[in-house]
Scaffold this active site. Structure first.
Site, mmCIF file in Angstrom:
data_model
loop_
_atom_site.group_PDB
_atom_site.id
_atom_site.type_symbol
_atom_site.label_atom_id
_atom_site.label_comp_id
_atom_site.label_asym_id
_atom_site.label_seq_id
_atom_site.Cartn_x
_atom_site.Cartn_y
_atom_site.Cartn_z
ATOM 1 N N SER A 164 -0.006 -8.842 1.321
ATOM 2 C CA SER A 164 -1.467 -8.765 1.318
ATOM 3 C C SER A 164 -1.945 -8.669 2.760
ATOM 4 O O SER A 164 -1.366 -9.303 3.651
ATOM 5 C CB SER A 164 -2.049 -10.034 0.684
ATOM 6 O OG SER A 164 -3.422 -10.148 0.991
ATOM 7 N N HIS A 221 0.835 -1.208 0.000
ATOM 8 C CA HIS A 221 0.000 0.000 0.000
ATOM 9 C C HIS A 221 0.874 1.263 0.000
ATOM 10 O O HIS A 221 0.595 2.225 -0.713
ATOM 11 C CB HIS A 221 -0.884 0.049 1.255
ATOM 12 C CG HIS A 221 -1.895 -1.052 1.357
ATOM 13 N ND1 HIS A 221 -1.822 -2.039 2.316
ATOM 14 C CD2 HIS A 221 -3.016 -1.315 0.640
ATOM 15 C CE1 HIS A 221 -2.862 -2.855 2.187
ATOM 16 N NE2 HIS A 221 -3.592 -2.446 1.176
#
Ligand code: AMP
Length: 272
Positions: free
Chosen positions: A176, A28
C-alpha cells in the site's frame, strides 16, 4: 485524452485502464500487467482525488512521486499516463456526483462517509475520459472493487471490470502507498492484519463455522500488538457485504486497523 482514446479505438485497438493515486508499488504494477494481458493499449492514470478524502484524512500528506512513478510505468511498458489536476477534474461549478445506495453502508464506508461517493464519481469521470474496454482494480480494496462493478452495471458503462489479487510484501503485509507512513516499529506491528487473516483461515480449515469466534480470535491477535486500534473486523457476504454469522459458504473477511496514525486495510476470501 478523449481524442487519443478515440484514435486508438478507431484504429481497432482495445484499451485497458488502471486508475491509481500514484506512489506506485508492485501491487499497482501487477494491475498494469493484467491490463497488458487484456488489451492492445494500456493507459494508467495518477490522480490523488480530493473528493474521496474526508476533512480529517491524509489528502495533504498523501505520498507523491510522479517522476518515480513515470519511470516505473515506462519500464512496465504502459502506453499512456493520464495526469489530470484538481482544476481539470473539478472545475468551478462542478456539481455532479455518483452515489451508491447500499454498498457504502458497510466496512470502510462507515468510517469514511464521503469515500465511495468520491471514488465512484472520479472513476465515472475517468471512464468517460479514457474510454477503456477494460478497467483493472485491485482486490486489496475489495469494497471499492464491488462499488465499481455495481456502478458499471447500474449506469451501463460498456466496460469490463477486472479484479486483481492482492500483492503482498515477503512477510505478508499487503502492499500500500500508505505503508510509507509506517516507522520501523509500526512496520512490524502492521503485520497484525495479515496474521489475523491467516489465523481466521486456519480456524475455518479446522472446522470453525461461527464468525463471532473467529472475530474474537482476530481481535485478540490485533490487540496483542502495541499501538494498534481496530476500526472494524468483519466476516461478510462476498457480494452484498452483509454480515455472516454462520459460515456456510466462502466469505470475505475484511479489516481496518490503525497502526500508530496510519489506517491500514486488508482482506481475504475464506473458503470452507
Ligand atoms: P491506489 O493508488 O491506492 O488508489 O490504488 C490503485 C489501484 O491499485 C486500486 O485498484 C487498488 O486496489 C490497487 N492496489 C493497491 N494496492 C494493491 C495491492 N497490494 N495488490 C493489488 N492491488 C493493489
Amino acid at each position: 485524452m478523449q481524442r487519443s482514446s478515440d484514435l486508438i479505438r478507431k484504429g481497432g485497438k482495445s484499451i485497458a485502464f488502471v486508475p491509481t493515486m500514484g506512489f506506485l508499488h508492485d501491487g499497482h504494477l501487477s494491475l498494469m500487467k493484467k491490463g497488458r494481458e487484456m488489451a492492445d493499449v494500456v493507459i494508467a492514470s495518477i490522480f490523488v482525488n480530493p473528493a474521496q478524502f474526508g476533512p480529517n484524512e491524509d489528502l495533504a500528506s498523501y505520498p507523491r512521486n510522479i517522476d518515480g512513478d513515470l519511470n516505473l510505468l515506462k519500464k512496465e511498458g504502459v502506453d499512456i499516463v493520464f495526469l489530470p489536476n484538481d482544476k481539470m477534474m473539478y472545475p468551478e461549478g462542478f456539481q455532479t456526483y455518483v452515489e451508491l445506495k447500499n454498498l457504502p453502508n458497510y466496512l470502510c464506508g462507515l468510517s469514511r462517509p464521503v469515500f465511495f461517493r468520491g471514488v465512484a464519481s472520479v472513476v465515472a469521470k475517468l471512464f468517460n475520459i479514457v474510454k477503456p474496454h477494460y478497467a483493472v482494480f485491485g482486490k486489496k480494496d475489495y469494497q471499492q472493487y464491488l462499488v465499481i462493478k455495481q456502478m458499471v452495471k447500474d449506469l451501463d458503462f460498456d466496460i469490463e471490470i477486472i479484479g486483481a489479487s492482492i500483492i503482498r510484501e515477503n512477510d505478508g503485509l499487503a502492499m500500500s502507498s500508505r505503508n510509507n507512513y509506517l516507522n520501523p516499529k509500526e512496520r512490524i506491528h502492521a503485520l497484525c492484519l495479515y496474521r489475523a487473516l491467516l489465523k481466521a483461515s486456519e480456524l475455518i480449515r479446522n472446522g470453525e463455522r461461527l464468525s463471532s469466534e473467529i472475530i474474537d480470535e482476530a481481535v485478540s491477535i490485533i490487540k496483542s500488538y502495541p499501538d494498534t486500534e481496530i476500526d472494524y473486523i468483519k466476516i461478510c457476504d462476498t457480494e452484498t457485504l452483509y454480515d455472516m454469522e454462520i459460515i456456510d459458504r466462502p466469505v470475505l473477511m475484511a479489516l481496518a486497523v490503525k497502526v500508530g496514525q496510519t489506517r491500514l486495510i486488508d482482506n481475504m476470501i475464506l473458503n470452507i
